[in-house]
Design a protein around this motif. Sequence first.
Motif, PDB file in Angstrom:
ATOM      1  N   PHE A 172      -4.197  -0.269  19.721  1.00  0.00           N
ATOM      2  CA  PHE A 172      -4.036   0.209  18.347  1.00  0.00           C
ATOM      3  C   PHE A 172      -3.636  -0.944  17.434  1.00  0.00           C
ATOM      4  CE2 PHE A 172      -3.400   3.853  21.067  1.00  0.00           C
ATOM      5  CZ  PHE A 172      -4.105   4.859  20.426  1.00  0.00           C
ATOM      6  N   GLY A 173      -4.561  -1.327  16.545  1.00  0.00           N
ATOM      7  CA  GLY A 173      -4.272  -2.374  15.584  1.00  0.00           C
ATOM      8  C   GLY A 173      -3.527  -1.830  14.374  1.00  0.00           C
ATOM      9  N   ALA A 174      -3.275  -2.692  13.405  1.00  0.00           N
ATOM     10  CA  ALA A 174      -2.516  -2.294  12.214  1.00  0.00           C
ATOM     11  C   ALA A 174      -3.225  -1.181  11.439  1.00  0.00           C
ATOM     12  CB  ALA A 174      -2.298  -3.510  11.315  1.00  0.00           C
ATOM     13  N   GLU A 175      -4.547  -1.281  11.300  1.00  0.00           N
ATOM     14  CA  GLU A 175      -5.297  -0.255  10.575  1.00  0.00           C
ATOM     15  C   GLU A 175      -5.261   1.085  11.306  1.00  0.00           C
ATOM     16  OE1 GLU A 175      -9.230  -1.560   9.766  1.00  0.00           O
ATOM     17  OE2 GLU A 175      -8.619  -3.184   8.419  1.00  0.00           O
ATOM     18  N   ASP A 176      -5.334   1.019  12.630  1.00  0.00           N
ATOM     19  CA  ASP A 176      -5.271   2.254  13.425  1.00  0.00           C
ATOM     20  C   ASP A 176      -3.920   2.943  13.235  1.00  0.00           C
ATOM     21  OD1 ASP A 176      -7.797   1.700  14.543  1.00  0.00           O
ATOM     22  OD2 ASP A 176      -6.877   0.397  16.042  1.00  0.00           O
ATOM     23  N   ARG A 177      -2.861   2.161  13.287  1.00  0.00           N
ATOM     24  CA  ARG A 177      -1.520   2.726  13.152  1.00  0.00           C
ATOM     25  C   ARG A 177      -1.313   3.320  11.761  1.00  0.00           C
ATOM     26  NH1 ARG A 177       2.238  -1.685  16.484  1.00  0.00           N
ATOM     27  NH2 ARG A 177       0.609  -2.292  17.949  1.00  0.00           N
ATOM     28  N   ALA A 178      -1.859   2.640  10.763  1.00  0.00           N
ATOM     29  CA  ALA A 178      -1.727   3.143   9.393  1.00  0.00           C
ATOM     30  C   ALA A 178      -2.473   4.467   9.231  1.00  0.00           C
ATOM     31  CB  ALA A 178      -2.260   2.109   8.409  1.00  0.00           C
ATOM     32  N   ALA A 179      -3.651   4.570   9.828  1.00  0.00           N
ATOM     33  CA  ALA A 179      -4.445   5.796   9.724  1.00  0.00           C
ATOM     34  C   ALA A 179      -3.739   6.959  10.420  1.00  0.00           C
ATOM     35  CB  ALA A 179      -5.824   5.574  10.337  1.00  0.00           C
ATOM     36  N   ILE A 180      -3.140   6.684  11.553  1.00  0.00           N
ATOM     37  CA  ILE A 180      -2.430   7.736  12.292  1.00  0.00           C
ATOM     38  C   ILE A 180      -1.178   8.171  11.537  1.00  0.00           C
ATOM     39  CG2 ILE A 180      -1.138   8.203  14.415  1.00  0.00           C
ATOM     40  CD1 ILE A 180      -3.188   6.310  15.815  1.00  0.00           C
ATOM     41  N   SER A 181      -0.477   7.222  10.967  1.00  0.00           N
ATOM     42  CA  SER A 181       0.711   7.541  10.162  1.00  0.00           C
ATOM     43  C   SER A 181       0.330   8.400   8.962  1.00  0.00           C
ATOM     44  CB  SER A 181       1.381   6.245   9.695  1.00  0.00           C
ATOM     45  OG  SER A 181       2.514   6.522   8.894  1.00  0.00           O
ATOM     46  N   ALA A 182      -0.798   8.066   8.323  1.00  0.00           N
ATOM     47  CA  ALA A 182      -1.268   8.845   7.172  1.00  0.00           C
ATOM     48  C   ALA A 182      -1.651  10.266   7.602  1.00  0.00           C
ATOM     49  CB  ALA A 182      -2.462   8.150   6.523  1.00  0.00           C
ATOM     50  N   ALA A 183      -2.220  10.389   8.800  1.00  0.00           N
ATOM     51  CA  ALA A 183      -2.593  11.710   9.302  1.00  0.00           C
ATOM     52  C   ALA A 183      -1.348  12.575   9.517  1.00  0.00           C
ATOM     53  CB  ALA A 183      -3.370  11.569  10.605  1.00  0.00           C
ATOM     54  N   VAL A 184      -0.284  11.968  10.032  1.00  0.00           N
ATOM     55  CA  VAL A 184       0.974  12.706  10.218  1.00  0.00           C
ATOM     56  C   VAL A 184       1.517  13.156   8.864  1.00  0.00           C
ATOM     57  CG1 VAL A 184       3.364  12.558  10.998  1.00  0.00           C
ATOM     58  CG2 VAL A 184       1.542  11.517  12.364  1.00  0.00           C
ATOM     59  N   ALA A 185       1.507  12.264   7.886  1.00  0.00           N
ATOM     60  CA  ALA A 185       1.999  12.599   6.549  1.00  0.00           C
ATOM     61  C   ALA A 185       1.209  13.754   5.943  1.00  0.00           C
ATOM     62  CB  ALA A 185       1.929  11.366   5.646  1.00  0.00           C
ATOM     63  N   ALA A 186      -0.111  13.722   6.134  1.00  0.00           N
ATOM     64  CA  ALA A 186      -0.960  14.787   5.586  1.00  0.00           C
ATOM     65  C   ALA A 186      -0.683  16.113   6.283  1.00  0.00           C
ATOM     66  CB  ALA A 186      -2.428  14.403   5.741  1.00  0.00           C
ATOM     67  N   ALA A 187      -0.514  16.083   7.591  1.00  0.00           N
ATOM     68  CA  ALA A 187      -0.247  17.317   8.342  1.00  0.00           C
ATOM     69  C   ALA A 187       1.096  17.906   7.951  1.00  0.00           C
ATOM     70  CB  ALA A 187      -0.285  17.025   9.841  1.00  0.00           C
ATOM     71  N   GLU A 188       2.083  17.046   7.729  1.00  0.00           N
ATOM     72  CA  GLU A 188       3.429  17.532   7.416  1.00  0.00           C
ATOM     73  C   GLU A 188       3.569  18.021   5.979  1.00  0.00           C
ATOM     74  OE1 GLU A 188       6.176  14.518   8.624  1.00  0.00           O
ATOM     75  OE2 GLU A 188       5.941  14.947  10.763  1.00  0.00           O
TER      76      GLU A 188
END
Length: 224
Positions: free
Chosen positions: A7-23
């Motif tokens: 998981f690179g920096a872009e991958d981690r950012a996308a996953i973090s954004a997905a969590v924010a959207a779900a929450e």
Amino acid sequence: MVASKLFGAEDRAAISAAVAAAEKKTSAEIVPVVATTSDRYERAEDLVALGAALTAVAATWTQFQRFVPSADWEGDPELALHLPYVLFVFAAGWALGLLLAKALPWLKRLAITRKTSLARVLIAAHHAFESLHVGGTTNSTGIVIYVSLFERRVCVWADHSVSEKIPETEWEDACATLTKALGSGKPREGFVEAIRKLGDVLAKHFPVQPKHVNELSNELRILD
């Protein structure tokens, strides 16, 4: 595969954004976790080493063992391979087996039962839940979506308030989505879609509340 390299920096950012959207749809807290492995599986390594050692001894015995005439012309024939040599071959085979087990994950997996693998993953998921303080949210609504790369398993560990309302079967779709994506070489897309599905399930039982505060970080937690 080492989790931090997947998981690179872009991958981690996308996953973090997905969590924010779900929450934004639920008062629950989603914590994504990926681990390189859930256990060292030393017993499995020993089994591989034992197999390699026995194979080395059997091959050597078959190829080189024979009777040779005794140095004493009146003595009985003797074995060509003596015990010290056989022990040396066993030790060398054991060492090679250990190296192979550590270097080739698929080989180590052959020595691990599905039951053992699942148990180790569940134990590690619970440990991640506790060590990351996911159980410390105000309303006990934290959940961990846990991926263990070596075992190729995905599971969800939820706090008691969530477990009381949502059966484990509700997580199966999200886990299957992420498992399939990991197998296809699309870990980021798999995490994003799985988190979205988790958010939809959680929103039905734990809709977002006014003045909801994000209690846990949205980042992907990586355990190498």
